[in-house]
Scaffold this motif. Structure first.
Motif, mmCIF file in Angstrom:
data_model
loop_
_atom_site.group_PDB
_atom_site.id
_atom_site.type_symbol
_atom_site.label_atom_id
_atom_site.label_comp_id
_atom_site.label_asym_id
_atom_site.label_seq_id
_atom_site.Cartn_x
_atom_site.Cartn_y
_atom_site.Cartn_z
ATOM 1 N N GLU A 212 0.824 -1.215 0.000
ATOM 2 C CA GLU A 212 0.000 0.000 0.000
ATOM 3 C C GLU A 212 0.857 1.263 0.000
ATOM 4 O O GLU A 212 0.672 2.168 -0.819
ATOM 5 C CB GLU A 212 -0.928 0.009 1.213
ATOM 6 C CG GLU A 212 -1.810 1.255 1.290
ATOM 7 C CD GLU A 212 -2.679 1.260 2.525
ATOM 8 O OE1 GLU A 212 -2.568 2.210 3.306
ATOM 9 O OE2 GLU A 212 -3.456 0.304 2.709
ATOM 10 N N VAL A 215 2.965 1.709 -3.207
ATOM 11 C CA VAL A 215 2.175 2.248 -4.310
ATOM 12 C C VAL A 215 1.899 3.729 -4.076
ATOM 13 O O VAL A 215 1.988 4.549 -4.998
ATOM 14 C CB VAL A 215 0.852 1.467 -4.462
ATOM 15 C CG1 VAL A 215 -0.063 2.154 -5.477
ATOM 16 C CG2 VAL A 215 1.130 0.040 -4.905
ATOM 17 N N LYS A 218 4.728 5.642 -5.083
ATOM 18 C CA LYS A 218 5.102 5.390 -6.470
ATOM 19 C C LYS A 218 6.279 4.426 -6.638
ATOM 20 O O LYS A 218 6.975 4.459 -7.650
ATOM 21 C CB LYS A 218 5.382 6.704 -7.206
ATOM 22 C CG LYS A 218 4.162 7.632 -7.265
ATOM 23 C CD LYS A 218 4.457 8.885 -8.057
ATOM 24 C CE LYS A 218 3.179 9.679 -8.248
ATOM 25 N NZ LYS A 218 2.619 10.168 -6.993
ATOM 26 N N TYR A 220 6.370 1.464 -7.695
ATOM 27 C CA TYR A 220 5.550 0.459 -8.353
ATOM 28 C C TYR A 220 6.316 -0.836 -8.629
ATOM 29 O O TYR A 220 5.770 -1.925 -8.476
ATOM 30 C CB TYR A 220 4.989 1.022 -9.664
ATOM 31 C CG TYR A 220 4.144 2.256 -9.483
ATOM 32 C CD1 TYR A 220 3.061 2.261 -8.598
ATOM 33 C CD2 TYR A 220 4.409 3.431 -10.179
ATOM 34 C CE1 TYR A 220 2.277 3.386 -8.421
ATOM 35 C CE2 TYR A 220 3.633 4.563 -10.009
ATOM 36 C CZ TYR A 220 2.570 4.537 -9.130
ATOM 37 O OH TYR A 220 1.808 5.654 -8.944
ATOM 38 N N ALA A 223 6.614 -2.874 -5.509
ATOM 39 C CA ALA A 223 5.297 -3.430 -5.165
ATOM 40 C C ALA A 223 4.975 -4.630 -6.041
ATOM 41 O O ALA A 223 4.462 -5.650 -5.557
ATOM 42 C CB ALA A 223 4.220 -2.352 -5.313
ATOM 43 N N LEU A 224 5.289 -4.528 -7.321
ATOM 44 C CA LEU A 224 5.022 -5.634 -8.244
ATOM 45 C C LEU A 224 5.890 -6.849 -7.923
ATOM 46 O O LEU A 224 5.449 -7.993 -8.048
ATOM 47 C CB LEU A 224 5.254 -5.183 -9.690
ATOM 48 C CG LEU A 224 4.202 -4.223 -10.253
ATOM 49 C CD1 LEU A 224 4.651 -3.663 -11.601
ATOM 50 C CD2 LEU A 224 2.851 -4.909 -10.387
ATOM 51 N N LYS A 246 -4.984 -6.546 -8.546
ATOM 52 C CA LYS A 246 -4.143 -5.514 -7.939
ATOM 53 C C LYS A 246 -2.858 -5.332 -8.737
ATOM 54 O O LYS A 246 -2.405 -4.199 -8.962
ATOM 55 C CB LYS A 246 -3.812 -5.904 -6.493
ATOM 56 C CG LYS A 246 -3.047 -4.827 -5.726
ATOM 57 C CD LYS A 246 -3.921 -3.621 -5.457
ATOM 58 C CE LYS A 246 -3.222 -2.624 -4.558
ATOM 59 N NZ LYS A 246 -4.053 -1.432 -4.285
ATOM 60 N N SER A 249 -3.607 -3.383 -11.796
ATOM 61 C CA SER A 249 -3.846 -1.990 -11.447
ATOM 62 C C SER A 249 -2.534 -1.241 -11.217
ATOM 63 O O SER A 249 -2.348 -0.114 -11.699
ATOM 64 C CB SER A 249 -4.707 -1.917 -10.178
ATOM 65 O OG SER A 249 -4.856 -0.582 -9.739
ATOM 66 N N ILE A 250 -1.591 -1.871 -10.508
ATOM 67 C CA ILE A 250 -0.299 -1.232 -10.236
ATOM 68 C C ILE A 250 0.488 -1.048 -11.524
ATOM 69 O O ILE A 250 1.171 -0.023 -11.715
ATOM 70 C CB ILE A 250 0.506 -2.060 -9.213
ATOM 71 C CG1 ILE A 250 -0.209 -2.047 -7.856
ATOM 72 C CG2 ILE A 250 1.924 -1.512 -9.059
ATOM 73 C CD1 ILE A 250 0.410 -2.969 -6.828
ATOM 74 N N ARG A 254 1.997 2.408 -12.923
ATOM 75 C CA ARG A 254 3.403 2.585 -13.273
ATOM 76 C C ARG A 254 3.544 3.176 -14.670
ATOM 77 O O ARG A 254 4.359 4.067 -14.900
ATOM 78 C CB ARG A 254 4.145 1.250 -13.186
ATOM 79 C CG ARG A 254 5.638 1.388 -13.470
ATOM 80 C CD ARG A 254 6.382 0.096 -13.215
ATOM 81 N NE ARG A 254 5.970 -0.983 -14.095
ATOM 82 C CZ ARG A 254 6.519 -2.191 -14.115
ATOM 83 N NH1 ARG A 254 7.507 -2.460 -13.280
ATOM 84 N NH2 ARG A 254 6.098 -3.124 -14.933
#
Length: 411
Positions: A212, A215, A218, A220, A223-224, A246, A249-250, A254
């Protein structure tokens, strides 16, 4: 004649007493305003100096005798601020954005204030030891080889470091630490197992929670990486679908924000933004507007202008996410809008919604399905499922006036 004079003296005495009382109240009121104003101004300067690594000036600002009046509040505010700083250092370290030396510089400065507990000392000790590189190498915690020792002190360090990582939402590193706690220390081992069991019992929620803030700020790619390496055996089919959605979406985020200038991020996310400090933080927006949401005050502020030349235009009482469904903190941009939505799951909808991340929106107070009645008038306190609720006319103002790409800051 004597009685008349006595009555006059009595009236005069009462008048004099009331005047003194009113005077004392006015002095107290004025003094309180001055102290609070000085406190806000001094702490804002302190946060700015500390963020800019001007540590000597930061310390000198706290030497003000006026701050002694608000000592308890100052300690609480510093504890919250320094906890946030430590968390962000751990995240930056795990993203390889800073090295051990840079992290130690900040952590030792935080430690010099004697605000945080013994766990910070243990974290510093681990970072100073060349053998203990797990915190610095949280992208590959499985590569960490602990020293060959069974000392109770070392086991306790693993537990505390695990708790620190867990509270920083670096769950994979936390689990690596908890797994290092030996059965030779029964109480620590039991606590570590409780954390591990809780993590795997709520695996999907913790997995989403771990990305959270990444993301929001930023990060990304990081997070991925986290979401793409999850254990499918611990998830249901519906959970896997939610995680995959999700990830998609990320990826979109990005692509949309790749290359965006984020020089304002580190300062803006760490502290409260006020009309007196906003033009010292180098905050930019792609439109002539900027939205700032203060979660503690449950207020949304609209600024107009440009980088380092912002003026407060409007302020709206708001209602954000309840515990367990909190509104995300971070820096976002407006990405879309609509005049109405309805959620069958919650049996309510909202007018004049403006999107800033995924399903998170600014919108009106919630209405029933036929839009004939407001079902919850709560403002000024958390009451939503993560979105930001506003008065109908306030949400319409944002809907009508705030363009896509307007910067949104929530903290």
């Amino acid at each position: 004649m004597f009685k008349i004079n006595k009555g006059r003296e009595k009236k005069f005495s009462i008048f004099k007493l009331m005047s003194i009382i009113i005077f004392i109240m006015l002095v107290g009121f004025t003094t309180n305003i001055y102290i609070n104003s000085n406190y806000r101004e001094t702490t804002s300067k302190f946060y700015l100096s500390f963020n800019n690594k001007d540590y000597s000036n930061a310390k000198s600002l706290l030497d003000s005798k006026l701050l002694l009046v608000s000592k308890n509040k100052l300690n609480t505010d510093l504890e919250n601020y320094f906890t946030d700083v430590v968390n962000k250092v751990l995240i930056a370290l795990s993203n390889s954005e800073i090295n051990n030396s840079s992290a130690l510089e900040v952590l030792k400065e935080v430690d010099s204030y004697n605000i945080l507990g013994d766990s910070l000392n243990k974290l510093i000790s681990v970072l100073e030891s060349p053998k203990n590189t797990a915190v610095a190498n949280t992208n590959s915690p499985e590569e960490y080889k602990p020293p060959k020792t069974n000392s109770a002190q070392n086991e306790n360090s693993y537990l505390n470091l695990g708790i620190l990582a867990f509270n920083s939402k670096d769950y994979s590193t936390a689990i690596s630490y908890f797994n290092l706690v030996s059965k030779d220390t029964p109480k620590d081992y039991e606590m570590a197992q409780d954390y591990i069991n809780d993590y795997y019992s709520n695996y999907k929620d913790y997995l989403l929670d771990s990305v959270e803030e990444l993301v929001a700020n930023k990060y990304y790619t990081k997070a991925l990486e986290i979401l793409s390496d999850y254990d499918k055996s611990k998830l249901t089919k519906d959970d896997i679908t939610e995680i995959d959605n999700k990830i998609n979406s990320i990826r979109q985020f990005r692509e949309e924000y790749q290359g965006e200038d984020s020089e304002y991020t580190s300062n803006a996310i760490l502290q409260e933004i006020t009309p007196s400090n906003i033009n010292t933080l180098s905050i930019a927006s792609k439109t002539p507007y900027l939205i700032y949401l203060n979660l503690n005050k449950q207020m949304t502020y609209i600024y107009s202008g440009e980088k380092n030349n912002w003026s407060l235009l409007k302020e709206f009482s708001s209602s954000t996410g309840i515990e367990g469904e909190e509104t995300p903190k971070g820096i976002f941009s407006v990405t879309g809008r609509g005049d109405w939505f309805y959620s069958p799951d919650y049996e309510q909808g909202g007018k004049y919604w403006v999107q800033f991340m995924g399903d998170y929106l600014f919108h009106s107070l919630p209405f029933n399905e036929d839009q004939s009645e407001i079902v919850d008038y709560t403002l000024g306190a958390p009451a939503s499922h993560g979105c930001i609720r506003l008065e109908v006319e306030d949400s319409k103002w944002i809907y009508d006036n705030i363009d896509d790409d307007t910067k949104v800051i929530i903290n």
